[in-house]
Design a protein around this motif. Structure first.
Motif, PDB file in Angstrom:
ATOM      1  N   SER A 102       0.830  -1.211   0.000  1.00 27.05           N
ATOM      2  CA  SER A 102       0.000   0.000   0.000  1.00 27.05           C
ATOM      3  C   SER A 102       0.858   1.252   0.000  1.00 27.05           C
ATOM      4  CB  SER A 102      -0.944   0.005   1.203  1.00 27.05           C
ATOM      5  OG  SER A 102      -0.228  -0.155   2.413  1.00 27.05           O
ATOM      6  N   LEU A 147       0.451   4.423  -2.569  1.00 24.75           N
ATOM      7  CA  LEU A 147       0.205   5.784  -2.084  1.00 24.75           C
ATOM      8  C   LEU A 147       1.268   6.735  -2.611  1.00 24.75           C
ATOM      9  CD1 LEU A 147      -0.743   5.067   1.645  1.00 24.75           C
ATOM     10  CD2 LEU A 147      -2.299   5.856  -0.156  1.00 24.75           C
ATOM     11  N   LEU A 155      -9.275   4.140  -3.329  1.00 28.44           N
ATOM     12  CA  LEU A 155      -8.719   5.456  -2.979  1.00 28.44           C
ATOM     13  C   LEU A 155      -9.507   6.568  -3.662  1.00 28.44           C
ATOM     14  CD1 LEU A 155      -4.869   4.828  -3.147  1.00 28.44           C
ATOM     15  CD2 LEU A 155      -6.124   5.681  -1.156  1.00 28.44           C
ATOM     16  N   TRP A 198      -5.512  -4.364   0.161  1.00 26.06           N
ATOM     17  CA  TRP A 198      -4.596  -3.285   0.525  1.00 26.06           C
ATOM     18  C   TRP A 198      -3.241  -3.790   1.008  1.00 26.06           C
ATOM     19  CZ3 TRP A 198      -5.711   2.256   1.409  1.00 26.06           C
ATOM     20  CH2 TRP A 198      -6.895   2.667   0.778  1.00 26.06           C
TER      21      TRP A 198
END
Length: 321
Positions: free
Chosen positions: A216, A220, A314, A298
């Protein structure tokens, strides 16, 4: 004279016909030989354990990691055998409709050699971090290719898998589509990208804050999200968190996921922490910005299919009215 002429004509016709038949048989044999030759072609793959010659067109592939299973599916290949998903019976919910007929060959950390050998694969794909000690034994069953590690940038493993099954072009397209998806999410979330994200995981006997070198965390970072204080570092995680460190979980938004082995211990730990007054006093909790997400998508699955699903989630979290 006429009979002699006819006999000679018939003999000539038969001879010509025989030559045609023999030529056709020869061509067929030549074609079959070429086909067999083609099917026996090999390519050399450089990987974590050295160099290995593998079939140019592997027909029965056994895959020994969860993220590798997703890679093969994305490349249009249903594996002949695969390790069991960490959760699911035996596959994660988001892939089970694509895994009909696939044989279970143990777990990532405990592969079943007999089950693998029974499949008679022509290619095995595994991971040095998980199965280094079994490499020689696996190589006796079929040509075996290993990725170096897990976690972090799964795209490197994906590229290796695409090479191993001789589908680099298809692999490039899959990654190009994924990177376009990343950009779409980045554009959609707008100023929300500045919000500092905290990633927390509950599992039996352990509470962790996940940093950037995680599945994850990489995603991100690719989208461009900021991270909560102390989490913007290129390592794996802070493990075995105590409640005295609860404040380190805080951020503008907290996403958390829970791994439970079926005995309820992971879920029990989650409930204990989420309902603790210290947790409820975190700014993200007070502002209603704490979200439970799916551990498989995730974190645990760790592959291209899960990555695209995480991107969708997201986008949904940061664009819903």
């Amino acid at each position: 004279m006429k009979h002699t002429y006819y006999r000679k004509s018939i003999a000539l016709m038969l001879s010509t016909l025989l030559l045609i038949v023999l030529a056709a048989c020869g061509n067929k044999q030549e074609t079959n030989g070429e086909s067999e030759k083609e099917s026996g072609k090999q390519i050399t793959i450089e990987h974590a354990m050295g160099k290995t010659k593998v079939p140019e067109k592997a027909k029965k592939v056994v895959i020994l990691t969860n993220e590798g299973t997703e890679a093969l599916l994305a490349l249009g290949i249903k594996p002949a055998g695969a390790v069991k998903s960490f959760t699911g019976d035996p596959w994660y919910d988001h892939i089970k409709d694509k895994m009909d007929g696939v044989k279970v060959v143990g777990l990532e950390g405990e592969v079943n050699m007999e089950a693998i050998a029974a499949i008679k694969p022509d290619l095995i794909i595994g991971n040095k971090m998980r199965q280094e000690k079994q490499y020689d034994q696996l190589s006796e069953i079929a040509p075996t290719v290993f990725a170096e590690t897990l976690r972090g940038d799964w795209q490197e493993n994906f590229k290796l898998y695409a090479k191993a099954v001789n589908k680099e072009e298809k692999g490039k397209q899959v990654l190009d589509d994924y990177n376009k998806h990343v950009q779409e999410v980045k554009d959609a979330v707008g100023d929300n990208i500045q919000k500092k994200i905290s990633m927390v995981r509950f599992m039996p006997g352990d509470v962790r804050i996940y940093h950037k070198d995680t599945f994850s965390g990489v995603i991100l970072d690719q989208v461009g999200f900021a991270r909560a204080p102390g989490q913007d570092v290129n390592d794996f995680a802070e493990r075995n968190l105590t409640k005295e460190r609860m404040s380190a979980m805080d951020g503008d938004v907290i996403f958390y996921f829970t791994y439970d082995e079926g005995d309820g211990e992971g879920n029990k730990l989650e409930e204990e922490w989420i309902n603790d007054p210290l947790f409820k006093n975190l700014s993200a909790a007070k502002n209603g910005n704490v979200h439970k997400v799916n551990d498989a998508i995730w974190n645990t699955a760790g592959g291209i299919l899960a990555a695209n699903l995480m991107l969708d989630e997201l986008k949904e979290y940061f664009t819903k009215k």
